[in-house]
Design a protein around this motif. Structure first.
Motif, mmCIF file in Angstrom:
data_model
loop_
_atom_site.group_PDB
_atom_site.id
_atom_site.type_symbol
_atom_site.label_atom_id
_atom_site.label_comp_id
_atom_site.label_asym_id
_atom_site.label_seq_id
_atom_site.Cartn_x
_atom_site.Cartn_y
_atom_site.Cartn_z
ATOM 1 N N SER A 144 74.753 13.251 46.829
ATOM 2 C CA SER A 144 75.349 14.251 45.849
ATOM 3 C C SER A 144 74.885 13.648 44.557
ATOM 4 O O SER A 144 74.535 14.380 43.368
ATOM 5 N N ALA A 151 69.190 18.077 39.512
ATOM 6 C CA ALA A 151 69.537 19.398 38.968
ATOM 7 C C ALA A 151 69.638 19.262 37.470
ATOM 8 O O ALA A 151 69.259 20.047 36.517
ATOM 9 N N ASP A 340 65.868 29.368 54.391
ATOM 10 C CA ASP A 340 66.855 29.750 53.643
ATOM 11 C C ASP A 340 67.700 30.892 54.509
ATOM 12 O O ASP A 340 69.031 30.549 54.548
ATOM 13 N N ALA A 365 80.378 26.951 49.728
ATOM 14 C CA ALA A 365 79.389 26.330 48.479
ATOM 15 C C ALA A 365 77.978 26.940 48.643
ATOM 16 O O ALA A 365 77.151 27.304 47.952
ATOM 17 N N VAL A 366 77.387 26.875 49.881
ATOM 18 C CA VAL A 366 76.183 27.317 50.273
ATOM 19 C C VAL A 366 75.902 28.872 49.907
ATOM 20 O O VAL A 366 74.951 29.364 49.550
ATOM 21 N N VAL A 368 77.912 30.958 48.150
ATOM 22 C CA VAL A 368 77.801 31.142 46.877
ATOM 23 C C VAL A 368 76.641 30.932 46.086
ATOM 24 O O VAL A 368 76.074 31.818 45.365
ATOM 25 N N THR A 369 76.220 29.622 46.371
ATOM 26 C CA THR A 369 74.887 29.073 45.568
ATOM 27 C C THR A 369 73.700 30.225 46.020
ATOM 28 O O THR A 369 72.897 30.598 45.418
ATOM 29 N N PHE A 370 73.336 30.171 47.292
ATOM 30 C CA PHE A 370 72.225 30.951 47.676
ATOM 31 C C PHE A 370 72.601 32.320 47.326
ATOM 32 O O PHE A 370 71.386 32.965 46.970
ATOM 33 N N GLY A 372 74.185 33.596 45.214
ATOM 34 C CA GLY A 372 74.073 33.915 43.580
ATOM 35 C C GLY A 372 72.520 33.753 43.263
ATOM 36 O O GLY A 372 72.186 34.548 42.287
ATOM 37 N N LEU A 373 71.856 32.820 43.461
ATOM 38 C CA LEU A 373 70.400 32.630 43.176
ATOM 39 C C LEU A 373 69.481 33.835 43.584
ATOM 40 O O LEU A 373 68.683 34.329 42.909
#
Length: 396
Positions: A144, A151, A340, A365-366, A368-370, A372-373
């Motif tokens: 992390s 990032a 992906d 989390a994955v 939402v992140t993927f 969203g991107l």
């Protein structure tokens, strides 16, 4: 149409032509000498009829000045016709509008690249303890922490990189705007410095290379600092050095209009290397398909309309364009996309029953992140496609 009032325009000679544009909007066009004369006469208050008569007397050619004025209207160069103001949308607001050209004028000093070169040389001579391999990025046993540093530093460097382009161009009088964009499958932050074409060549090249110089400067400073400390701070600074250098190979991918693409376009004296390269590639594809199908075609090679030096550059660049794009998309299809999809599918399965709270949070989390991107990429791509305008072609 009797009298035409123009917006304030800037210009510079470019071989047998003139680059003319409006800094406020970033629109520019290349005009032949007679076009520049017509523009100057309009600015002096002469009517299109008077201008046509004068140019006919001086050149012996009939110049269609009303059509020329219509083209200027389309470019947003005309402020009023016969006393009536032209209804035009206001110029887009520049990024960091409070920064004026005189605030950042030192960025154009010839001393600036010398200082960057001296810093890089000093770093190489000092030989700081920075190992440039993947282990340098894994500076901590806590994943992390590695991701957080990557990032934070990555996005900060990206912003500094684009700010370097923006502020260097602002020093020449170009407004400049930063926005999200897409390059093939990549979501990028890019800076529109349209209008820099009106600046002297040294200033243009400085603006194009400012981002690369910023990355090298950060890498050199971090490497020197790493040599002065020990333990975790040294490992973090070494990782920062690597993170600053990692984007630089991307700049070699000139088929995606990177910083070095604009340097190449300027040095080859091409107006629109990418656009002309795409047009020539499409022509060759259609021509080859028709030859295979034994069909006749009356289509003309678009590169034949270009000057000889541009034609050679465009045809050479088209090879780079095809090969580079093909390899990039092939890598995406063979490696990035399957990875992906697999990661996304695994995350979705962890949202179902039979999984712990921690697994569900990880999966969420994955997703939402993927999600969203990728949604942001699609939105940015669609917006760019809708707003994209064909670049102004030179009048030949």
């Amino acid at each position: 149409m009797n009298h035409v009032r123009l917006h304030p325009l800037d210009s510079r000679p470019d071989g047998d032509e003139w680059i003319v544009g409006r800094m406020a909007t970033g629109r520019f066009v290349a005009l032949p000498e007679v076009g520049k004369q017509a523009l100057d006469l309009l600015d002096q208050g002469l009517t299109p009829t008077e201008i046509g008569d004068r140019l006919r007397a001086e050149t012996g050619d009939d110049i269609d000045v009303p059509d020329f004025v219509e083209a200027l209207l389309g470019l947003g160069f005309v402020a009023a016709v016969d006393g009536r103001e032209i209804d035009q949308p206001p110029p887009p607001r520049p990024t960091f509008a409070r920064i004026r050209p005189h605030h950042v004028r030192p960025l154009l000093s010839p001393v600036a690249p010398v200082l960057v070169a001296l810093l890089i040389t000093a770093t190489l001579l000092a030989r700081p303890p920075v190992t440039l391999d993947y282990r340098t990025l894994l500076w901590s046993s806590h994943g992390s922490a590695v991701i957080a540093l990557g990032a934070t530093v990555g996005w900060t460097l990206l912003l500094l990189h684009e700010c370097a382009h923006l502020l260097t161009a602002r020093a020449t009088g170009v407004a400049g705007r930063m926005r999200l964009g897409t390059r093939l499958q990549f979501l990028v932050l890019q800076t529109d410095i349209s209008g820099i074409e009106l600046a002297p060549r040294r200033h243009r090249l400085t603006a194009y290379l400012a981002g690369i110089a910023t990355n090298l400067t950060v890498a050199a400073l971090a490497a020197l600092a790493a040599g002065a400390v020990d333990g975790t701070p040294r490992r973090i600074l070494a990782a920062v050095t690597m993170l600053a250098l990692l984007p630089l190979p991307f700049q070699l991918m000139v088929f995606m209009r990177t910083d070095l693409y604009f340097v190449l376009q300027d040095l080859t004296r091409c107006r629109d290397l990418f656009g002309d390269g795409v047009a020539y590639t499409k022509y060759q594809a259609r021509y080859t398909a028709r030859r295979v199908l034994h069909r006749r075609t009356g289509e003309t090679d678009p590169s034949l309309e270009l000057p000889a030096h541009e034609r050679r550059a465009v045809r050479g660049y088209s090879v780079v364009l095809v090969v580079g794009t093909t390899l990039c998309l092939a890598f995406f299809a063979a490696v990035t996309l399957p990875a992906d999809v697999t990661l996304f599918a695994r995350a979705l399965t962890r949202l179902g029953p039979g999984h712990s709270v921690g697994e569900r949070l990880d999966g969420a989390a994955v997703v939402v992140t993927f999600g969203g991107l990728h949604a942001l990429w699609v939105r940015t791509w669609w917006r760019g496609r809708r707003l994209r305008r064909t670049p102004s072609r030179p009048s030949r």
